[in-house]
Write a protein that holds these residues in place. Structure first.
Motif, PDB file in Angstrom:
ATOM      1  N   ASP A 106       0.818  -1.071   0.034  1.00 11.40           N
ATOM      2  CA  ASP A 106       0.097   0.018   0.118  1.00 11.40           C
ATOM      3  C   ASP A 106       0.769   1.174  -0.053  1.00 11.40           C
ATOM      4  OD1 ASP A 106      -2.169  -1.525   0.256  1.00 11.40           O
ATOM      5  OD2 ASP A 106      -2.381  -1.422   2.366  1.00 11.40           O
ATOM      6  N   VAL A 107       0.151   2.372  -0.369  1.00  6.99           N
ATOM      7  CA  VAL A 107       0.703   3.910  -0.098  1.00  6.99           C
ATOM      8  C   VAL A 107       0.230   4.368   0.909  1.00  6.99           C
ATOM      9  CG1 VAL A 107      -0.774   4.685  -1.921  1.00  6.99           C
ATOM     10  CG2 VAL A 107       1.531   5.835  -1.216  1.00  6.99           C
ATOM     11  N   ALA A 109      -0.949   0.156  -3.772  1.00  2.00           N
ATOM     12  CA  ALA A 109       0.001   1.137  -4.349  1.00  2.00           C
ATOM     13  C   ALA A 109      -0.215   0.993  -5.945  1.00  2.00           C
ATOM     14  CB  ALA A 109       1.511   0.581  -4.168  1.00  2.00           C
ATOM     15  N   CYS A 110      -0.588   0.011  -6.438  1.00  4.35           N
ATOM     16  CA  CYS A 110      -0.757  -0.316  -7.895  1.00  4.35           C
ATOM     17  C   CYS A 110      -1.733   0.671  -8.539  1.00  4.35           C
ATOM     18  CB  CYS A 110      -1.021  -1.644  -8.274  1.00  4.35           C
ATOM     19  SG  CYS A 110      -2.336  -2.249  -7.380  1.00  4.35           S
ATOM     20  N   ALA A 111      -2.645   1.145  -7.664  1.00  5.62           N
ATOM     21  CA  ALA A 111      -3.777   1.786  -8.174  1.00  5.62           C
ATOM     22  C   ALA A 111      -3.552   3.517  -8.107  1.00  5.62           C
ATOM     23  CB  ALA A 111      -4.917   1.508  -7.427  1.00  5.62           C
ATOM     24  N   THR A 112      -2.614   3.722  -7.602  1.00  6.06           N
ATOM     25  CA  THR A 112      -2.026   5.309  -7.420  1.00  6.06           C
ATOM     26  C   THR A 112      -1.009   5.845  -8.134  1.00  6.06           C
ATOM     27  OG1 THR A 112      -0.820   5.176  -5.609  1.00  6.06           O
ATOM     28  CG2 THR A 112      -3.390   5.134  -5.114  1.00  6.06           C
ATOM     29  N   SER A 113      -0.843   7.049  -8.531  1.00  4.37           N
ATOM     30  CA  SER A 113       0.162   7.593  -9.219  1.00  4.37           C
ATOM     31  C   SER A 113       1.429   7.763  -8.179  1.00  4.37           C
ATOM     32  CB  SER A 113      -0.096   9.057  -9.785  1.00  4.37           C
ATOM     33  OG  SER A 113      -0.490  10.009  -8.520  1.00  4.37           O
ATOM     34  N   GLY A 141       2.018   5.449  -5.629  1.00  2.00           N
ATOM     35  CA  GLY A 141       2.347   3.951  -5.469  1.00  2.00           C
ATOM     36  C   GLY A 141       3.095   3.513  -6.700  1.00  2.00           C
ATOM     37  N   ARG A 142       2.847   3.841  -7.782  1.00  2.07           N
ATOM     38  CA  ARG A 142       3.396   3.304  -8.926  1.00  2.07           C
ATOM     39  C   ARG A 142       4.982   4.008  -8.906  1.00  2.07           C
ATOM     40  NH1 ARG A 142      -1.178   2.930 -13.645  1.00  2.07           N
ATOM     41  NH2 ARG A 142      -2.495   1.724 -12.609  1.00  2.07           N
ATOM     42  N   VAL A 143       5.124   5.462  -8.605  1.00  2.00           N
ATOM     43  CA  VAL A 143       6.308   5.779  -8.604  1.00  2.00           C
ATOM     44  C   VAL A 143       7.291   5.107  -7.496  1.00  2.00           C
ATOM     45  CG1 VAL A 143       7.589   8.175  -7.820  1.00  2.00           C
ATOM     46  CG2 VAL A 143       5.724   8.131  -9.587  1.00  2.00           C
ATOM     47  N   LEU A 144       6.633   4.979  -6.398  1.00  9.11           N
ATOM     48  CA  LEU A 144       7.370   4.123  -5.318  1.00  9.11           C
ATOM     49  C   LEU A 144       7.576   2.889  -5.793  1.00  9.11           C
ATOM     50  CD1 LEU A 144       5.039   5.446  -2.365  1.00  9.11           C
ATOM     51  CD2 LEU A 144       7.516   6.104  -2.509  1.00  9.11           C
ATOM     52  N   LEU A 145       6.877   2.222  -6.318  1.00  6.50           N
ATOM     53  CA  LEU A 145       7.175   0.853  -6.856  1.00  6.50           C
ATOM     54  C   LEU A 145       8.231   0.686  -7.815  1.00  6.50           C
ATOM     55  CD1 LEU A 145       3.460  -0.551  -7.126  1.00  6.50           C
ATOM     56  CD2 LEU A 145       5.194  -1.321  -5.369  1.00  6.50           C
TER      57      LEU A 145
END
Length: 276
Positions: free
Chosen positions: A121-122, A146-150, A152-156
């Motif tokens: 999660d973010v 995380a995969c559903a947010t901008s 979260g995707r930056v963090l991933l």
């Protein structure tokens, strides 16, 4: 996001791990907007505990003032807010992070947030908004896949390859909207594109009506420790306009925030990403 107590990570737990404390914290986390009040059996089912174990934890939390009860239904009490306020003030978020977000919102309106990764999660650790629409709330303390947010995707995208591989191997993205990416393989492609571009844009991934642009906040060694975004209403803004009109200023703000965080080592230590 509430998670069941499982034995999957038992081997990774230290000998000093206190199971009873973990159960109590899991119970506090299982209350949310759609589960504001629950019976004992509902709490036990959501956390994955036996009714007897859930009851012992609930009675303890009730005695301490964190949980209340009306008839047979349990609910959180205001004292729970002291836990998050301790984090908020000890990390000096109001002093270090919030002014930068206010400046961005004053420039563009809409909303701006900072998030960090915790497991899958973010978690939003700072947020400023002038928006009032009914949509997924990006308030401080909110957590989303995380995969559903901008953010979260930056963090991933900022994870080491091995950590990203582990994430992709076990993640099962939920279809939060009709536009959500639910195929892990497609998600990996998207994350790699974010890594290459140095930013992420999302449209209606977490909830309808949210278009967002996010960039990484990096420490002095170039590691992604948090992410910063700007978001607006789908239909009023597009990913293309966000990139054209806001990306340079957003990157500058991320750099400023990184310098501010560097002045407070404890803040950098606390908000560093925590992959599973």
């Amino acid at each position: 996001m509430q998670q069941e107590m499982t034995s999957g990570d038992v081997d990774d737990r230290p000998a000093e791990f206190v199971e009873a404390l973990a159960k109590g914290l899991a119970i506090l986390e299982c209350f949310d907007a759609t589960h504001a009040e629950m019976t004992l059996s509902e709490v036990a089912r959501r956390v994955g505990l036996s009714p007897a174990a859930a009851r012992r934890s609930l009675i303890t939390l009730q005695t301490l003032g964190y949980v209340g009860q009306k008839d047979k239904r349990f609910h959180l009490r205001p004292k729970i807010m002291t836990l998050s306020s301790s984090f908020y003030f000890s990390t000096r978020i109001e002093e270090v992070l919030q002014p930068n977000l206010r400046a961005l919102v004053e420039q563009w309106g809409d909303a701006s947030s900072i998030g960090t990764l915790d497991g899958d999660d973010v978690i939003y650790i700072a947020h400023v908004s002038v928006q009032r629409a009914r949509r997924a709330a990006a308030v401080i303390g909110a957590r989303y896949p995380a995969c559903a947010t901008s953010l979260g995707r930056v963090l991933l995208a900022g994870l080491p390859d091995a950590a990203l591989d582990r994430y992709i191997a076990h993640v099962r993205p939920a279809a939060l909207t009709s536009k959500s990416i639910t195929d892990p393989k497609l998600l990996r492609v998207e994350i790699m594109d974010v890594r290459d571009a140095g930013y992420s844009t999302t449209v209606d991934q977490l909830d309808y009506g949210i278009t967002a642009l996010a960039v990484p906040i990096r420490d002095i060694e170039g590691r992604t420790i948090a992410a910063l975004n700007t978001s607006g209403y789908t239909g009023k803004v597009t990913p293309e306009t966000l990139v054209t009109e806001r990306l340079p200023a957003l990157r500058e703000a991320a750099s400023n925030i990184a310098h501010e965080i560097a002045r407070y080592p404890i803040l950098q230590t606390i908000i560093g990403t925590r992959p599973r």
